[in-house]
Design an enzyme around this catalytic site. Structure first.
Site, mmCIF file in Angstrom:
data_model
loop_
_atom_site.group_PDB
_atom_site.id
_atom_site.type_symbol
_atom_site.label_atom_id
_atom_site.label_comp_id
_atom_site.label_asym_id
_atom_site.label_seq_id
_atom_site.Cartn_x
_atom_site.Cartn_y
_atom_site.Cartn_z
ATOM 1 C CG ASP A 110 -17.503 -30.773 7.395
ATOM 2 O OD1 ASP A 110 -18.476 -31.347 7.921
ATOM 3 O OD2 ASP A 110 -17.242 -30.828 6.182
ATOM 4 C CG ASP A 163 -23.846 -35.058 7.743
ATOM 5 O OD1 ASP A 163 -22.644 -34.954 8.022
ATOM 6 O OD2 ASP A 163 -24.378 -34.415 6.824
ATOM 7 C CB CYS A 219 -9.286 -8.710 -10.266
ATOM 8 S SG CYS A 219 -9.163 -8.660 -8.471
ATOM 9 C CB CYS A 225 -7.645 -7.872 -5.348
ATOM 10 S SG CYS A 225 -6.436 -9.090 -5.931
ATOM 11 C CB CYS A 232 -5.140 -8.447 -9.764
ATOM 12 S SG CYS A 232 -5.658 -10.122 -9.375
HETATM 13 ZN ZN LIG Z 1 -7.315 -9.993 -7.856
#
Ligand SMILES: [Zn+2]
Length: 534
Positions: A87, A122, A274, A276, A279
């Protein structure tokens, strides 16, 4: 061509974007890397989390590290061998008013550090600005966009041409059209961050759609700053192909836990919604006991997993032709999102043009919001513009939709067919059987196997708006055809009196013979026999 489209649904696409560091699949999320305060190493972002690309800020790199990334090359400097986008510092202009480098210096620097995808410097329009100011930002951005092509020296970097104009849609249109005329490989919608922070997703829909309608459709579109998974479905459905997320790390610093439906503060949670790898092994209580630094890493990692999972769900939904269903589900996470989805009605014809006509799966119709979905719009347009009833048809026999699909295989239809074919052989060819069905309207029997007229599931009883839509479609149909008699098999249980009233009124206006028969009465077939005899 650097971008190849593989699959489509709504305005979304799964595509392949070729960069000099490899080909990446879109929709693609670039996690933002800030080497100064990075909670997860770029190497792990690829190897552990599976992200094929990342984004860094060329202006910050130049300010903090000067020539270092030039000497080693950006990939080595960051320790990342996937695709890197940079960016330009435009966001810093928005926040601080100005930056220390000229547009030309930013172009040169991105070439020198060997980025894969580069952005011109920009001027972001911002939110609370006058139209005059917005006009200036569009003009200056366009000037810099044109200058790029006299400044750049390499051809192997993909350049991003940002579209500005903010909430002034006439300016967004102009900016998109003129930037789209320049040979950029990628476009971006500039600085929608404030619009998103204010939850004005309905304004965002206008901005994105105006850009899409004026940009070349074969180039990918990047939505700057759209880093929260709860809005990925909306943005992808509108045709945004690329995103960047600093939010996964910023939220982590603020103890905020992302989900695909919104954000929690860590201390509000008793359970992690969650599974994952992070978690699955921890509880919110345990996470709160971690040191600040550890907790930040924990949350950043979870946040990235959530982003990745949601993008995968979206891609699968595109492949299955079920992005609308997915979008509707996500839209119910927040009224602002549902309001944005309702705004799509304004663009239903444009979306219909790009949506594939036939899909792998049938559609689920939950309520009247889905009346704007492209399959419904497509059918309406086709029936209105291209369909004429059989020439010999004098009597229009209108039958309610049946549980069985295709409708002509239903028990209800077979009873009618038996009557027509046995007792009214001579007249049968003059009787045109059609069904009235949600969410489509009138379905002539000869079309009822066409996709998706037999491939959909609706919720009964229908909501008022849907019944009204079908009634209006029926009236339109009667108005543009030339039947002499109309016989309605009326199903008052599922359709109230709406269809009956509308048909009756339209026939009276057109001076056509009208007869209705209540399908819920045992005598309905006998009544139909009598009616046909007369
Ligand atoms: Zn998670």
């Amino acid at each position: 061509m650097s971008f190849e489209i593989k699959e489509k649904d709504l305005l979304a696409r799964i595509g392949k974007l070729k960069t000099k560091s490899g080909t990446v699949e879109t929709p693609l999320l670039f996690p933002v890397i800030n080497p100064v305060i990075q909670p997860i190493s770029p190497k792990n972002i690829r190897e552990v989390f599976g992200f094929e690309a990342l984004i860094a800020n060329a202006y910050i790199l130049k300010k903090r590290f000067q020539n270092q990334p030039i000497e080693t090359g950006l990939h080595k400097f960051l320790g990342f061998n996937g695709a890197i986008m940079t960016d330009s510092g435009a966001y810093q202009i928005l926040v601080y008013g100005d930056i220390e480098n000229s547009p030309k210096e930013i172009v040169e620097y991105q070439e020198q550090i060997d980025t894969d995808i580069a952005t011109i410097l920009d001027i972001p329009t911002g939110w609370k600005v006058t139209e005059e100011h917005a006009q200036q930002t569009v003009k200056e951005t366009l000037k810099r966009a044109k200058q790029l092509f006299t400044q750049k020296t390499r051809d192997d970097i993909l350049w991003v041409g940002p579209v500005q104009g903010g909430r002034y849609l006439n300016l967004v249109a102009k900016s998109a059209k003129e930037t789209g005329n320049l040979p950029f490989q990628i476009h971006a919608l500039g600085s929608p961050t404030e619009v998103m922070e204010r939850y004005r997703f309905d304004v965002l829909v206008d901005m994105i759609m105006t850009a899409k309608m004026n940009l070349p459709s074969d180039r990918p579109l990047h939505l700057f700053g759209a880093g929260h998974p709860f809005m990925f479905a909306l943005a992808v459905a509108l045709g945004c192909d690329l995103f960047d997320s600093a939010a996964y790390a910023i939220y982590a610093r603020q103890n905020r836990y992302m989900t695909e439906n919104g954000t929690y503060r860590l201390n509000e949670l008793d359970y992690f919604p969650c599974t994952c790898p992070k978690c699955a092994r921890t509880t919110p209580k345990q996470a709160l006991e971690l040191s600040q630094k550890e907790r930040e890493v924990f949350l950043a990692e979870h946040n990235l997993y959530v982003c990745s999972a949601e993008l995968k769900r979206i891609k699968q939904a595109i492949k299955d032709g079920r992005l609308w269903e997915h979008l509707e589900m996500r839209a119910h996470a927040h009224p602002a999102l549902l309001q944005a989805v309702k705004k799509l009605g304004k663009y239903e014809e444009f979306i219909e043009k790009y949506n594939p006509i036939v899909k792998e799966s049938g559609l689920f119709f939950f309520n009247s919001i889905s009346l704007m979905r492209p399959e419904v719009v497509h059918y309406r347009k086709n029936l209105t513009e291209r369909y004429t009833p059989p020439k010999q048809a004098k009597t229009f026999l209108l039958i309610p939709q049946t549980q069985t699909k295709p409708f002509h295989k239903s028990r209800e239809y077979k009873q009618v067919a038996k009557l027509l074919n046995h007792e009214f052989k001579e007249a049968a060819s003059k009787v045109h059987v059609c069904f009235y069905a949600a969410p489509f309207g009138v379905i002539p029997i000869e079309l009822d196997e066409t996709y998706p007229l037999s491939q959909h599931e609706t919720v009964q009883p229908l909501d008022k708006e849907t019944i009204k839509y079908v009634a209006n479609q029926t009236a339109d149909y009667i108005n543009r055809t030339n039947y002499k008699t109309i016989i309605l098999l009326n199903d008052p249980e599922n359709w109230n009196k709406n269809i009956l009233k509308t048909c009756k009124k339209t026939c009276r206006q057109k001076n056509i013979k009208f007869k209705s028969i209540n399908t819920k009465k045992a005598s309905s077939i006998r009544k139909l026999r009598l009616t046909l005899k007369n």
